[in-house]
Scaffold this active site. Structure first.
Site, PDB file in Angstrom:
ATOM      1  N   HIS A   1       2.468  -0.612  -9.549  1.00 25.85           N
ATOM      2  CA  HIS A   1       1.303   0.045  -8.949  1.00 25.85           C
ATOM      3  C   HIS A   1       1.708   1.440  -8.501  1.00 25.85           C
ATOM      4  CE1 HIS A   1      -2.135   0.939  -6.384  1.00 25.85           C
ATOM      5  NE2 HIS A   1      -1.239   1.404  -5.514  1.00 25.85           N
TER       6      HIS A   1
ATOM      7  N   ASN B   1       0.811  -6.108 -14.961  1.00 20.89           N
ATOM      8  CA  ASN B   1       1.196  -4.790 -15.486  1.00 20.89           C
ATOM      9  C   ASN B   1       2.294  -4.091 -14.659  1.00 20.89           C
ATOM     10  OD1 ASN B   1      -0.437  -4.141 -13.380  1.00 20.89           O
ATOM     11  ND2 ASN B   1      -1.917  -2.941 -14.554  1.00 20.89           N
TER      12      ASN B   1
ATOM     13  N   TYR C   1      -6.704  -3.595  -2.245  1.00 24.44           N
ATOM     14  CA  TYR C   1      -7.574  -3.649  -3.422  1.00 24.44           C
ATOM     15  C   TYR C   1      -9.061  -3.712  -3.065  1.00 24.44           C
ATOM     16  CZ  TYR C   1      -3.480  -4.011  -6.449  1.00 24.44           C
ATOM     17  OH  TYR C   1      -2.316  -3.747  -7.130  1.00 24.44           O
TER      18      TYR C   1
ATOM     19  N   LYS D   1       5.351  -4.823  -8.863  1.00 20.92           N
ATOM     20  CA  LYS D   1       4.521  -6.001  -8.630  1.00 20.92           C
ATOM     21  C   LYS D   1       5.331  -7.280  -8.874  1.00 20.92           C
ATOM     22  CE  LYS D   1       0.078  -3.842  -9.818  1.00 20.92           C
ATOM     23  NZ  LYS D   1      -1.040  -3.892 -10.785  1.00 20.92           N
TER      24      LYS D   1
ATOM     25  N   GLU E   1      -2.847   3.718   1.383  1.00 20.74           N
ATOM     26  CA  GLU E   1      -2.010   2.590   0.962  1.00 20.74           C
ATOM     27  C   GLU E   1      -0.659   2.580   1.689  1.00 20.74           C
ATOM     28  OE1 GLU E   1      -1.987   3.059  -3.311  1.00 20.74           O
ATOM     29  OE2 GLU E   1      -4.111   2.541  -3.457  1.00 20.74           O
TER      30      GLU E   1
HETATM   31  P1  IDP Z   1      -4.395   0.847 -11.762  1.00 22.57           P
HETATM   32  O1  IDP Z   1      -3.431  -0.198 -11.264  1.00 22.57           O
HETATM   33  O2  IDP Z   1      -3.909   1.475 -13.040  1.00 22.57           O
HETATM   34  O3  IDP Z   1      -4.745   1.878 -10.720  1.00 22.57           O
HETATM   35  P2  IDP Z   1      -7.017  -0.355 -11.320  1.00 22.57           P
HETATM   36  O4  IDP Z   1      -8.209  -0.153 -12.176  1.00 22.57           O
HETATM   37  O5  IDP Z   1      -7.009   0.276  -9.965  1.00 22.57           O
HETATM   38  O6  IDP Z   1      -5.740   0.087 -12.163  1.00 22.57           O
HETATM   39  O7  IDP Z   1      -6.825  -1.922 -11.159  1.00 22.57           O
HETATM   40  C1  IDP Z   1      -5.931  -2.445 -10.202  1.00 22.57           C
HETATM   41  C2  IDP Z   1      -5.180  -3.607 -10.820  1.00 22.57           C
HETATM   42  O8  IDP Z   1      -6.092  -4.673 -11.082  1.00 22.57           O
HETATM   43  C3  IDP Z   1      -4.560  -3.307 -12.195  1.00 22.57           C
HETATM   44  O9  IDP Z   1      -3.304  -2.667 -12.100  1.00 22.57           O
HETATM   45  C4  IDP Z   1      -4.466  -4.696 -12.795  1.00 22.57           C
HETATM   46  O10 IDP Z   1      -3.349  -5.403 -12.252  1.00 22.57           O
HETATM   47  C5  IDP Z   1      -5.736  -5.352 -12.278  1.00 22.57           C
HETATM   48  N1  IDP Z   1      -6.856  -5.212 -13.217  1.00 22.57           N
HETATM   49  C6  IDP Z   1      -7.667  -4.143 -13.384  1.00 22.57           C
HETATM   50  N2  IDP Z   1      -8.593  -4.365 -14.327  1.00 22.57           N
HETATM   51  C7  IDP Z   1      -8.373  -5.612 -14.774  1.00 22.57           C
HETATM   52  C8  IDP Z   1      -9.001  -6.437 -15.766  1.00 22.57           C
HETATM   53  O11 IDP Z   1      -9.965  -6.039 -16.428  1.00 22.57           O
HETATM   54  N3  IDP Z   1      -8.466  -7.685 -15.949  1.00 22.57           N
HETATM   55  C9  IDP Z   1      -7.411  -8.147 -15.234  1.00 22.57           C
HETATM   56  N4  IDP Z   1      -6.797  -7.421 -14.279  1.00 22.57           N
HETATM   57  C10 IDP Z   1      -7.257  -6.169 -14.056  1.00 22.57           C
HETATM   58 MG    MG Z   2      -5.837   1.714  -8.957  1.00 22.12          MG
END
Ligand code: IDP
Ligand code: MG
Length: 151
Positions: free
Chosen positions: A115, A112, A49, A9, A126
């Site tokens: 992805h 984070n 997303y 990312k 994707e």
């Molecule tokens: P993942 O990336 O581990 O699959 P997902 O729940 O699919 O997690 O969420 C997609 C992305 O959205 C996350 O990697 C993160 O960057 C962002 N995200 C998810 N939940 C939150 C939140 O509660 N606050 C801020 N960003 C979030």
């Molecule tokens: Mg996800």
């Protein structure tokens, strides 16, 4: 062979972590069959997303992923979807185990670093958002595949 979609990312690219993250994927023994740097368009981000549309963090997530380039990858291997999720660690970096990519390199949920698709179906969906089939080089053998073919 099972495939997954992986992205370094914008924060990972900005912080100079491309090499370190690719090294972890390679050292695990997974096969990278597609790799490129690109600026994610709003359309690509919204497709990617879609499941999060309407959530509190959705608008910021779209802004963040389109803010500067990502490294997009197709990675192949046995159970690769699960293996990459394990290498990544949990979504919230404060829950991610030390030793995982998020556990070692990320400090905030919104940044984070990596992805990885969460299922085989998500992976195929994707991959299509970011790659054409012509851009994916599945027809070469890794050291592991060469060894296996000789057993
Ligand atoms: P993942 O990336 O581990 O699959 P997902 O729940 O699919 O997690 O969420 C997609 C992305 O959205 C996350 O990697 C993160 O960057 C962002 N995200 C998810 N939940 C939150 C939140 O509660 N606050 C801020 N960003 C979030
Ligand atoms: Mg996800």
């Amino acid at each position: 062979m099972e495939r997954t979609f992986v992205a370094i990312k914008p924060d990972g690219v900005q912080r100079g972590l491309i090499g370190k993250i690719i090294t972890r994927i390679e050292e695990k023994g997974l096969k990278i069959t597609g790799l490129k740097m690109l600026s994610v368009s709003k359309e690509q981000a919204e497709k990617h997303y879609k499941e999060h549309e309407g959530k509190s963090f959705y608008n910021d997530l779209i802004k963040y992923i389109t803010s500067s380039p990502i490294i997009a990858m197709v990675v192949e291997g046995e159970n690769v979807v699960k293996t990459v999720r394990q290498l990544m660690g949990k979504t919230n970096p404060s829950d991610a185990e030390i030793g995982t990519i998020r556990g070692d390199y990320s400090a905030e949920m919104s940044f984070n670093t990596i992805h990885g698709s969460d299922s085989i179906e998500s992976a195929e969906r994707e991959i299509k958002i970011y790659f054409t089939e012509e851009e994916i080089c599945s027809n070469w053998k890794t050291m592991y595949e060469i060894i296996k073919s000789k057993l």
